[in-house]
Design an enzyme around this catalytic site. Structure first.
Site, short mmCIF file in Angstrom:
data_model
loop_
_atom_site.label_atom_id
_atom_site.label_comp_id
_atom_site.label_asym_id
_atom_site.label_seq_id
_atom_site.Cartn_x
_atom_site.Cartn_y
_atom_site.Cartn_z
N TYR A 138 -0.31 7.86 -19.17
CA TYR A 138 0.51 7.00 -18.32
C TYR A 138 -0.03 6.84 -16.90
O TYR A 138 -0.86 7.63 -16.44
CB TYR A 138 1.93 7.58 -18.24
CG TYR A 138 2.52 7.94 -19.57
CD1 TYR A 138 2.64 7.00 -20.59
CD2 TYR A 138 2.93 9.25 -19.84
CE1 TYR A 138 3.16 7.34 -21.83
CE2 TYR A 138 3.46 9.60 -21.08
CZ TYR A 138 3.56 8.65 -22.07
OH TYR A 138 4.08 8.99 -23.29
N ASN B 8 -0.26 -0.95 -23.26
CA ASN B 8 0.00 -0.06 -24.39
C ASN B 8 -0.97 -0.28 -25.54
O ASN B 8 -1.25 0.65 -26.31
CB ASN B 8 1.44 -0.24 -24.88
CG ASN B 8 1.94 0.98 -25.65
OD1 ASN B 8 1.69 2.12 -25.24
ND2 ASN B 8 2.62 0.76 -26.76
N CYS C 117 2.24 11.42 -25.93
CA CYS C 117 2.50 10.00 -26.21
C CYS C 117 2.13 9.74 -27.66
O CYS C 117 1.03 10.09 -28.10
CB CYS C 117 1.64 9.12 -25.29
SG CYS C 117 1.73 7.36 -25.66
N CYS D 7 9.16 6.80 -28.98
CA CYS D 7 8.53 6.46 -27.70
C CYS D 7 8.98 7.52 -26.70
O CYS D 7 10.10 7.46 -26.19
CB CYS D 7 8.90 5.07 -27.22
SG CYS D 7 7.97 4.60 -25.72
#
Length: 250
Positions: free
Chosen positions: A133, A163, A194, A76
């Site tokens: 994000y 998410n 990501c 992550c």
């Protein structure tokens, strides 16, 4: 043929890294890989959600220690970068220490550290990136990379907080964001900063379209796993980073 057990610490709502990482490493001709994941509860990509998720790290490491993994990837990126400069070195060190206490000699990597490793391997200093994000978190990613010595020339935040929704962002939306970037003088493009935002299918096509190296958090993670295990980096159709050890035709 060498077999590598890959441990993955992933957010509970992440479904992409366990899809893209096997797809990438499954193309390697010199080794086989198995994947063993432990999950940290997280649904919304927010500072509060990330902090609560990170607090579950030690349980996940304990579980993966039982599996005898050869390499462990803390998968992550924003969870570490949001905590401030140098966090990936700190967390990788803590995880390695915890594993060593249990008698494991697992090599520890993180998506955050792998991205900086991959960019450095490409010789990239001036970069551009696309993130899923919210803008405040994207700004932390930019600041983190700049603290690592990279110049972020341009970037985009798709502003998706859920998410699960991040894992469903269409490739065309990612490409539209990439096309809107000012890529003049850029050494490399991070098309997905990501491991949850799908991008593997875009990397090679984006390299051809933009005429520069393109990588993602996933391809950088695969690069780091291969290097950590002393394996040649020679994987087709996943960008120039993963062709690092392919001989150049005379």
């Amino acid at each position: 043929m060498k077999h590598v057990r890959v441990g993955l610490v992933v957010p509970s709502s992440n479904v992409t890294v366990e899809t893209e990482m096997p797809a990438i490493l499954g193309r390697h001709l010199g080794a086989t890989f198995s994947f063993h994941a432990s999950r940290m509860r997280m649904a919304r990509v927010s500072p509060e959600g990330l902090a609560a998720m990170n607090a579950q790290r030690e349980r996940c490491i304990l579980e993966l220690g039982d599996a005898g993994t050869d390499v462990l990837l803390y998968a992550c990126l924003v969870a570490l970068m949001a905590a401030g400069p140098g966090e990936h070195q700190r967390v990788e060190g803590l995880v390695a220490e915890q594993l060593a206490t249990g008698g494991a000699s697992t090599v520890v990597r993180s998506s955050a550290g792998a991205l900086t490793e991959g960019l450095s391997a490409l010789g990239a200093r001036r970069i551009a990136l696309v993130t899923p994000y919210l803008r405040p978190l994207a700004e932390k990613v930019v600041a983190y990379l700049e603290a690592e010595g990279f110049e972020v020339a341009d970037w985009r935040a798709l502003e998706v907080e859920d998410n699960v929704a991040v894992g469903c962002i269409p490739g065309e939306r990612v490409m539209e964001a990439a096309r809107s970037l000012d890529l003049a003088g850029v050494d490399a493009l991070v098309i997905s900063a990501c491991v949850q935002m799908p991008s593997l299918a875009l990397v090679d096509a984006a390299e051809k379209e933009f005429g520069l190296p393109v990588l993602s958090a996933a391809t950088a993670g695969a690069f780091s796993i291969l290097r950590a295990n002393g394996l040649p980096v020679a994987i087709p159709d996943a960008g120039s980073l993963l062709r690092a050890d392919v001989p150049v035709p005379a």
